[in-house]
Design a protein around this motif. Sequence first.
Motif, PDB file in Angstrom:
ATOM      1  N   SER A  56     -57.358   3.877  55.383  1.00  0.00           N
ATOM      2  CA  SER A  56     -58.762   4.279  55.324  1.00  0.00           C
ATOM      3  C   SER A  56     -59.561   3.276  54.507  1.00  0.00           C
ATOM      4  CB  SER A  56     -58.889   5.671  54.696  1.00  0.00           C
ATOM      5  OG  SER A  56     -58.547   5.609  53.318  1.00  0.00           O
ATOM      6  N   ASN A  57     -60.852   3.471  54.494  1.00  0.00           N
ATOM      7  CA  ASN A  57     -61.745   2.598  53.741  1.00  0.00           C
ATOM      8  C   ASN A  57     -62.048   3.222  52.380  1.00  0.00           C
ATOM      9  OD1 ASN A  57     -63.509   0.555  53.034  1.00  0.00           O
ATOM     10  ND2 ASN A  57     -65.236   1.444  54.158  1.00  0.00           N
ATOM     11  N   GLY A  58     -61.030   3.224  51.519  1.00  0.00           N
ATOM     12  CA  GLY A  58     -61.240   3.687  50.152  1.00  0.00           C
ATOM     13  C   GLY A  58     -61.048   5.163  49.902  1.00  0.00           C
ATOM     14  N   LEU A  59     -60.557   5.924  50.867  1.00  0.00           N
ATOM     15  CA  LEU A  59     -60.338   7.349  50.631  1.00  0.00           C
ATOM     16  C   LEU A  59     -59.179   7.552  49.658  1.00  0.00           C
ATOM     17  CD1 LEU A  59     -60.746   8.908  54.192  1.00  0.00           C
ATOM     18  CD2 LEU A  59     -62.353   9.028  52.277  1.00  0.00           C
ATOM     19  N   HIS A  60     -59.406   8.409  48.670  1.00  0.00           N
ATOM     20  CA  HIS A  60     -58.382   8.646  47.660  1.00  0.00           C
ATOM     21  C   HIS A  60     -58.587  10.028  47.044  1.00  0.00           C
ATOM     22  CE1 HIS A  60     -61.844   7.272  45.307  1.00  0.00           C
ATOM     23  NE2 HIS A  60     -61.320   7.951  44.295  1.00  0.00           N
ATOM     24  N   ALA A  61     -57.604  10.449  46.271  1.00  0.00           N
ATOM     25  CA  ALA A  61     -57.706  11.704  45.523  1.00  0.00           C
ATOM     26  C   ALA A  61     -57.167  11.466  44.122  1.00  0.00           C
ATOM     27  CB  ALA A  61     -56.918  12.814  46.214  1.00  0.00           C
ATOM     28  N   LEU A  62     -57.961  11.817  43.129  1.00  0.00           N
ATOM     29  CA  LEU A  62     -57.511  11.793  41.738  1.00  0.00           C
ATOM     30  C   LEU A  62     -56.917  13.162  41.422  1.00  0.00           C
ATOM     31  CD1 LEU A  62     -60.605  10.067  40.059  1.00  0.00           C
ATOM     32  CD2 LEU A  62     -58.543   8.993  40.980  1.00  0.00           C
ATOM     33  N   VAL A  63     -55.675  13.192  40.986  1.00  0.00           N
ATOM     34  CA  VAL A  63     -55.000  14.474  40.789  1.00  0.00           C
ATOM     35  C   VAL A  63     -54.458  14.603  39.369  1.00  0.00           C
ATOM     36  CG1 VAL A  63     -54.379  14.737  43.224  1.00  0.00           C
ATOM     37  CG2 VAL A  63     -52.802  13.559  41.673  1.00  0.00           C
ATOM     38  N   ALA A  64     -54.389  15.841  38.924  1.00  0.00           N
ATOM     39  CA  ALA A  64     -53.703  16.193  37.682  1.00  0.00           C
ATOM     40  C   ALA A  64     -52.610  17.181  38.061  1.00  0.00           C
ATOM     41  CB  ALA A  64     -54.668  16.810  36.680  1.00  0.00           C
ATOM     42  N   VAL A  65     -51.370  16.725  38.054  1.00  0.00           N
ATOM     43  CA  VAL A  65     -50.241  17.580  38.412  1.00  0.00           C
ATOM     44  C   VAL A  65     -49.902  18.453  37.209  1.00  0.00           C
ATOM     45  CG1 VAL A  65     -47.835  17.638  39.160  1.00  0.00           C
ATOM     46  CG2 VAL A  65     -49.358  15.827  39.991  1.00  0.00           C
ATOM     47  N   ASN A  66     -50.024  19.758  37.389  1.00  0.00           N
ATOM     48  CA  ASN A  66     -49.738  20.713  36.313  1.00  0.00           C
ATOM     49  C   ASN A  66     -48.354  21.320  36.546  1.00  0.00           C
ATOM     50  OD1 ASN A  66     -52.279  20.314  35.178  1.00  0.00           O
ATOM     51  ND2 ASN A  66     -53.209  21.866  36.474  1.00  0.00           N
ATOM     52  N   LEU A  67     -47.384  20.825  35.815  1.00  0.00           N
ATOM     53  CA  LEU A  67     -45.999  21.256  35.980  1.00  0.00           C
ATOM     54  C   LEU A  67     -45.730  22.448  35.072  1.00  0.00           C
ATOM     55  CD1 LEU A  67     -42.922  19.074  36.428  1.00  0.00           C
ATOM     56  CD2 LEU A  67     -42.898  20.627  34.495  1.00  0.00           C
ATOM     57  N   SER A  68     -45.228  23.523  35.665  1.00  0.00           N
ATOM     58  CA  SER A  68     -45.024  24.755  34.903  1.00  0.00           C
ATOM     59  C   SER A  68     -43.775  24.667  34.029  1.00  0.00           C
ATOM     60  CB  SER A  68     -44.901  25.948  35.850  1.00  0.00           C
ATOM     61  OG  SER A  68     -43.684  25.884  36.570  1.00  0.00           O
ATOM     62  N   ALA A  69     -43.727  25.536  33.028  1.00  0.00           N
ATOM     63  CA  ALA A  69     -42.561  25.585  32.144  1.00  0.00           C
ATOM     64  C   ALA A  69     -41.302  25.947  32.921  1.00  0.00           C
ATOM     65  CB  ALA A  69     -42.811  26.598  31.027  1.00  0.00           C
ATOM     66  N   THR A  70     -41.441  26.764  33.959  1.00  0.00           N
ATOM     67  CA  THR A  70     -40.290  27.161  34.778  1.00  0.00           C
ATOM     68  C   THR A  70     -39.671  25.953  35.465  1.00  0.00           C
ATOM     69  OG1 THR A  70     -41.316  29.314  35.183  1.00  0.00           O
ATOM     70  CG2 THR A  70     -39.523  28.661  36.649  1.00  0.00           C
ATOM     71  N   ILE A  71     -40.508  25.105  36.047  1.00  0.00           N
ATOM     72  CA  ILE A  71     -40.000  23.912  36.724  1.00  0.00           C
ATOM     73  C   ILE A  71     -39.461  22.909  35.708  1.00  0.00           C
ATOM     74  CG2 ILE A  71     -40.671  21.909  38.111  1.00  0.00           C
ATOM     75  CD1 ILE A  71     -40.257  24.430  39.719  1.00  0.00           C
ATOM     76  N   PHE A  94     -47.638  22.445  40.202  1.00  0.00           N
ATOM     77  CA  PHE A  94     -46.243  22.202  40.576  1.00  0.00           C
ATOM     78  C   PHE A  94     -45.438  23.287  39.877  1.00  0.00           C
ATOM     79  CE2 PHE A  94     -42.582  18.864  40.356  1.00  0.00           C
ATOM     80  CZ  PHE A  94     -41.894  19.571  41.330  1.00  0.00           C
ATOM     81  N   SER A  95     -45.114  24.338  40.624  1.00  0.00           N
ATOM     82  CA  SER A  95     -44.606  25.558  39.993  1.00  0.00           C
ATOM     83  C   SER A  95     -43.388  26.100  40.730  1.00  0.00           C
ATOM     84  CB  SER A  95     -45.717  26.610  39.959  1.00  0.00           C
ATOM     85  OG  SER A  95     -46.113  26.932  41.281  1.00  0.00           O
ATOM     86  N   SER A  96     -43.022  27.334  40.404  1.00  0.00           N
ATOM     87  CA  SER A  96     -41.805  27.935  40.952  1.00  0.00           C
ATOM     88  C   SER A  96     -41.862  28.122  42.463  1.00  0.00           C
ATOM     89  CB  SER A  96     -41.537  29.288  40.277  1.00  0.00           C
ATOM     90  OG  SER A  96     -42.643  30.149  40.422  1.00  0.00           O
ATOM     91  N   ARG A  97     -43.044  28.085  43.064  1.00  0.00           N
ATOM     92  CA  ARG A  97     -43.101  28.209  44.527  1.00  0.00           C
ATOM     93  C   ARG A  97     -42.543  26.966  45.219  1.00  0.00           C
ATOM     94  NH1 ARG A  97     -47.890  26.018  46.914  1.00  0.00           N
ATOM     95  NH2 ARG A  97     -49.251  25.037  45.379  1.00  0.00           N
ATOM     96  N   HIS A  98     -42.299  25.913  44.454  1.00  0.00           N
ATOM     97  CA  HIS A  98     -41.686  24.704  45.002  1.00  0.00           C
ATOM     98  C   HIS A  98     -40.172  24.667  44.766  1.00  0.00           C
ATOM     99  CE1 HIS A  98     -45.932  23.328  44.351  1.00  0.00           C
ATOM    100  NE2 HIS A  98     -45.724  22.821  45.544  1.00  0.00           N
ATOM    101  N   TYR A  99     -39.614  25.776  44.304  1.00  0.00           N
ATOM    102  CA  TYR A  99     -38.189  25.757  43.945  1.00  0.00           C
ATOM    103  C   TYR A  99     -37.502  27.016  44.442  1.00  0.00           C
ATOM    104  CZ  TYR A  99     -34.120  24.371  41.171  1.00  0.00           C
ATOM    105  OH  TYR A  99     -32.870  23.965  40.779  1.00  0.00           O
ATOM    106  N   ASN A 100     -36.315  26.829  45.033  1.00  0.00           N
ATOM    107  CA  ASN A 100     -35.492  27.945  45.483  1.00  0.00           C
ATOM    108  C   ASN A 100     -34.400  28.171  44.437  1.00  0.00           C
ATOM    109  OD1 ASN A 100     -33.388  29.498  46.736  1.00  0.00           O
ATOM    110  ND2 ASN A 100     -34.255  29.007  48.738  1.00  0.00           N
ATOM    111  N   PHE A 101     -34.536  29.237  43.659  1.00  0.00           N
ATOM    112  CA  PHE A 101     -33.606  29.462  42.559  1.00  0.00           C
ATOM    113  C   PHE A 101     -32.235  29.923  43.050  1.00  0.00           C
ATOM    114  CE2 PHE A 101     -37.686  29.472  40.484  1.00  0.00           C
ATOM    115  CZ  PHE A 101     -37.428  28.803  39.295  1.00  0.00           C
ATOM    116  N   LYS A 102     -32.176  30.555  44.214  1.00  0.00           N
ATOM    117  CA  LYS A 102     -30.882  30.963  44.757  1.00  0.00           C
ATOM    118  C   LYS A 102     -30.051  29.753  45.161  1.00  0.00           C
ATOM    119  CE  LYS A 102     -32.254  35.533  46.481  1.00  0.00           C
ATOM    120  NZ  LYS A 102     -32.375  36.399  47.686  1.00  0.00           N
TER     121      LYS A 102
END
Length: 217
Positions: free
Chosen positions: A48-63, A105-113
Amino acid sequence: MPEKNGSKKIYVSLTGLPLTFDLKWPFHASTSGADWWVLHGTIRVESSNGLHALVAVNLSATIKEVMPSLDPKDGEGPVINALRKEIDRKQIEFVKSPKLLPVHFSSRHYNFKRNQFIFEKAADGQIATFLERKVYWQTRATGGDIWIADETEAQYLETTAHHLSEVAGQLAKQGLWRMERAYLTATDLLMSQSARFEADVKCALEELERKHVFERG
């Protein structure tokens, strides 16, 4: 295995966007009092012509508890895959102006089983399309050979590096690339399909834009 073609690495979303990730390590504790660890970064759409996203990844204590460490060697793959999943879900908007977007970035990204991260579950047809896009965009960006048995890509697609190599081997028989071990070298047959890959990007960006325009009202 390290890439043979330089340091710029292209990561493709399931929707077909060629992306690069510039992550500002290390994670740091949230200054807001929340129970998060924060990592800032920039995602760019390479075609693209300069398309970008500035992100702040918030990692939970669980992860944080299930990760070996918050160092890049342990955290880079899961973070990139969590961001790609949010892109696939149309939760990240790409713009040309600075606009910081928090991404959880939280527990919904992780399968604990199963004790493993979960991002996408790709069928073989999706994996094949993913590999075609990956090899096309990486070749266009840097040329050279591409290591395809990548653990980060395997984690993203919920498969194994070995299976990525198997699917790549099937596509090699169609003449899309030459394959030596798990290194792929694109052929003219693949690179001549630029209109198809560009159309995929255009479609994905248009869908993202429609979603965010609707949300803005």
